[in-house]
Design a protein around this motif. Structure first.
Motif: not given
Length: 850
Positions: A293-294, A223, A234
């Protein structure tokens, strides 16, 4: 583990699982309550005995972490490389997000703060589930998982593959014995550590896929954030990895759905246990696990992934065995390095390094295809040995696949031990050591030596029985292919006259010259002994640029040799600061000799000197020397100010391409060394860290004028008399053999250098003796006819006879009336004899008819 694994099992397997869990639970309950009840059953007694005999002591040690290399950039220390056995960076309690702590408990051990290391209720619940459900459920607590991981990590440190595999099996075997040991150690761990310490240790040791361990490294990799800044989504996603890293690590696209399913389950548990508010839960559960998001930051392990100075990085790693801060032995240092957690503050200046690499890339392209072109530059700090620049034209690549012809894992700047290079012939940069030894023996820069090309059959060599006799005379040519005549040592240095330096060496000692080089830190890159053959005077030893740069730094520092160092300080995982590589400096040559050598070498960098093309002309006092090997296969230039010293090498990595016959995009390959050194020196001189207005000290007058002696006039003496006189004056005697002379046979006819010439002590004076072949007595020809007189003189061997006519009466015409020298005079057959002859009536412009 407390979470479920979806895995169908048969009835028989479920029963066995139930019995196994039941037996384990029985043992643990019995062991825990034994102190409070009377146990009369033999089975119970045996069971408790077995349990009590198991070890219960385990320490939460520091686990393998990343080592970080730091260097100066823009005036600040910045990390430029990470080296690790495992990608782990341990963090403290307050450096971990509360979301991550809660996710670990919610996902792995809901009753963590309630049990004493083993969750009996969880064991029973898992046993019932496994016999009544189609899924299996584990019961290991975070404490037990920590024990298991600690044992795995311990096994990875074993010194053989066989031991490692046995240790790994013992740490993970699905046996009651292993479970009992794990449980006992977990209980012991809980007695010696707080819950928070155990939870933090688990977060720092857990595996998150591949070679990534610990919550901090996982946060960075998956992340691009830190453990402290993890969000709830996360954190739950990362904890979701630990049960099945290969199938749940989110950097692999096909894993993301499985990761999100597990993440959402953990988020649900967190919400149920009051760890998340409804708003936090809703926000987290709505967050997808996808490309938005990753944000992956691939681990950057090793010098190949360094942000700069990659070959220097490799040099530092190869020096770990020398870092006393890591242990007292090489083995201990290697083990501690593998465990990691060190911050290594290095000496390299990343700004100067990057500039040097850019210059090298322009002047000596890494992709040159016509031949194996190599180039390198090393710069060290004068008076400390700190390496400021270590750059080369070929890019670093130590991967198994390699990066093609423009890359290499070999460090051209270093020795074989520290970079796999065997060095390169140094050419005339090696003349420095003859110059220094010359000065050490009391000679001066203004002394005159023989720059003529000639052969030498022997040289003084105290380590070779006193003299090195050569089978064939050594007769090296000058670069100009012509003799230079008699020149001062200063001129010989400025113009790099080979014959003059060989003449100097003939007055010194080859073994002493080698010892002078060694005292200045010089050694062969391949580890062999320095050669002492006469050709070594002109640079046939193969030496690394770093070694040459440091030798010139020794002159610039006033004669102080400081061993090159790459590490200033070391900080361990606990923040304790240690000295890096200690500065090991000692007096190599006297300050007076260093000052005289610097004066000579400054002339090389001035207008007309062979190194002037490398001089920026910015007012910085520079000394230096160039070097070119036979056929220009290797080319060098070394320079030094009072602050930094550098050596540039450009040449053939392998092969025999004549550099002067190759044109590169920026100019002739033979002069590329100057086009590299000049801008690099300019940048160094312009930096506040390395700029200097200081000049080198003045040498004592005696090392300028030296010790000279007039060649004595020994003409006419016997050989023994001449030898005695010449040697008494500190000159060397040599019998040059016989020559044609009017002197009696065996008497000295002449010397070379001639009588009255000023020469340095130790100069070889060749003495030539007469063979007597030109000695004669002038015959008496007065009163004879001129025709007969000329015949007589010619018959006696006189080769220079002339006639002077004088008026006379006819009867006396053609008669010789005088001779000069007179008849009976002892002289040489080459002596001019003049006859005075009566010519009768003299007619202008006509010889008399005689």
């Amino acid at each position: 583990m407390s979470a479920q694994n979806s895995k169908p099992v048969g009835v028989f397997g479920a029963i066995l699982g139930f019995l196994g869990f039941s037996a384990l639970a029985g043992v643990l309950v019995t062991a825990m309550v034994t102190p409070a009840i009377a146990v009369t059953s033999l089975t119970a007694n045996n069971t408790v005995g077995i349990f009590e005999d198991l070890p219960d002591y385990m320490v939460i040690n520091q686990q393998s972490q990343r080592n970080t290399l730091w260097a100066l950039q823009a005036g600040e220390q910045v990390p430029f490389a990470q080296i690790y056995d495992q990608n782990r960076e341990e963090v403290a309690w307050d450096e971990v997000s509360q979301f991550a702590k809660d996710a670990a408990i919610a996902g792995e051990d809901e009753r963590f703060y309630e049990h004493g290391g083993v969750d009996l209720a969880g064991i029973v619940r898992a046993a019932v589930n496994n016999i009544t459900s189609s899924t299996t459920q584990g019961a290991s607590t975070l404490s037990q998982q920590l024990v298991k991981n600690l044992l795995i990590q311990e096994a990875l440190t074993y010194d053989t593959e066989e031991k490692r595999q046995a240790g790994l099996y013992a740490a993970q075997a699905s046996t009651i014995d292993r479970k009992l040991k794990e449980a006992k150690l977990a209980i012991g761990l809980e007695k010696r550590s707080t819950k928070d310490e155990i939870l933090l240790a688990y977060l720092n040791i857990a595996g998150f896929g591949g070679n990534t361990y610990g919550i901090e490294s996982a946060a960075q990799q998956y992340y691009s954030t830190t453990a402290k800044d993890l969000t709830a989504a996360q954190a739950a996603s990362l904890i979701g990895i630990v049960q099945a890293p290969p199938s749940r690590r989110p950097d692999i696209a096909e894993n993301r759905e499985r990761n999100q399913v597990r993440r959402d389950a953990i988020l649900g548990n967190m919400a149920e246990q009051g760890m998340l508010t409804k708003e936090q839960y809703d926000e987290a559960i709505a967050t997808p696990v996808d490309d938005t998001t990753v944000i992956v930051s691939a681990p950057r392990n090793g010098c190949l992934s360094a942000s700069g100075a990659k070959h220097f990085c490799d040099y530092v790693i190869r020096n770990v065995k020398n870092l006393e801060a890591l242990g007292t032995t090489e083995e201990e240092r290697a083990e501690n390095w593998k465990r990691g957690g060190y911050d290594i503050y290095t000496t390299v200046d990343l700004d100067q390094q990057a500039h040097a690499e850019q210059v090298l890339a322009i002047q000596t392209p890494a992709d040159e295809a016509r031949f194996e072109l190599g180039a390198a530059i090393s710069t060290v700090e004068v008076g400390t040995g700190r390496i400021v620049i270590m750059a080369q034209n070929k890019l670093f690549d130590n991967s198994g696949e390699g990066g093609g012809p423009s890359t290499t894992a070999v460090n051209f700047n270093t020795d074989r031990e520290y970079g796999q290079s065997s060095g390169f012939q140094t050419g005339s940069t090696y003349k420095l050591f003859t110059l220094v030894n010359w000065l050490q023996n009391g000679h001066g820069l203004r002394e005159v030596v023989d720059g003529n090309v000639k052969g030498y059959s022997s040289f003084p060599a105290n380590c070779q029985g006193g003299t090195m006799e050569l089978a064939d005379p050594y007769k090296p040519n000058n670069f100009t292919r012509t003799s230079a005549g008699r020149v001062s040592v200063q001129t010989a240095t400025n113009q790099s006259i080979n014959a003059a330096f060989i003449n100097m060496a003939s007055k010194l000692d080859l073994c002493d010259i080698r010892e002078t080089a060694k005292s200045m830190g010089v050694h062969r890159a391949d580890g062999d002994e320095l050669l002492i053959y006469p050709s070594a005077i002109l640079g046939t030893n193969e030496i690394a640029p770093l070694t040459i740069a440091n030798a010139y730094a020794t002159v610039a520092s006033g004669g102080i040799l400081c061993e090159p160092i790459a590490v200033d300080k070391v900080v361990d995982a606990n923040g304790t600061e240690f000295e890096g590589q200690p500065q090991k400096c000692n007096k190599a040559i006297s300050p007076e000799v260093a000052a005289a050598a610097a004066t000579a070498l400054k002339g090389v960098m001035d207008r007309g000197g062979t190194g002037s093309a490398s001089n920026p002309g910015d007012g910085t006092a520079l000394l230096g020397k160039t070097g070119t090997t036979d056929d220009s296969l290797q080319t060098w230039v070394a320079t030094a100010s009072t602050k930094v010293a550098s050596a540039v090498w450009v040449g053939n990595i392998v092969g025999s391409q004549v550099m002067s016959r190759v044109e590169l995009a920026s100019g002739n390959a033979n002069t590329a060394r100057h086009r590299i050194m000049k801008p690099v020196q300019t940048a160094l001189d312009g930096s506040p860290l390395y700029a200097t207005t200081a000049d080198f000290p003045e040498p004592p007058p005696e090392l300028i004028r030296g010790s000279t002696q007039s060649v004595p006039n020994v003409t006419g003496q016997s050989v023994d008399q001449a030898r005695s006189v010449i040697q008494s004056l500190g000159l060397a005697f040599s019998d040059g053999g016989t020559i044609a002379s009017e002197l009696p046979a065996g008497r000295v006819a002449s010397t070379q250098p001639g009588a009255g010439a000023r020469v340095s002590k130790g100069t070889l004076v060749r003495v030539f003796t007469s063979d007597g072949s030109l000695s004669a007595t002038v015959p008496n020809v007065v009163g004879t006819q001129v025709k007969d007189a000329l015949k007589t003189l010619n018959d006696e061997g006189f080769t220079s006879v002339s006639v002077k006519w004088t008026p006379s009466v006819p009867p006396d015409k053609c008669e010789v009336i005088a001779s000069d020298p007179a008849g009976g005079t002892a002289t040489s057959k080459s002596t001019a004899v003049t006859l005075t002859v009566n010519g009768g009536v003299i007619v202008p412009d006509e010889d008399p008819d005689c």
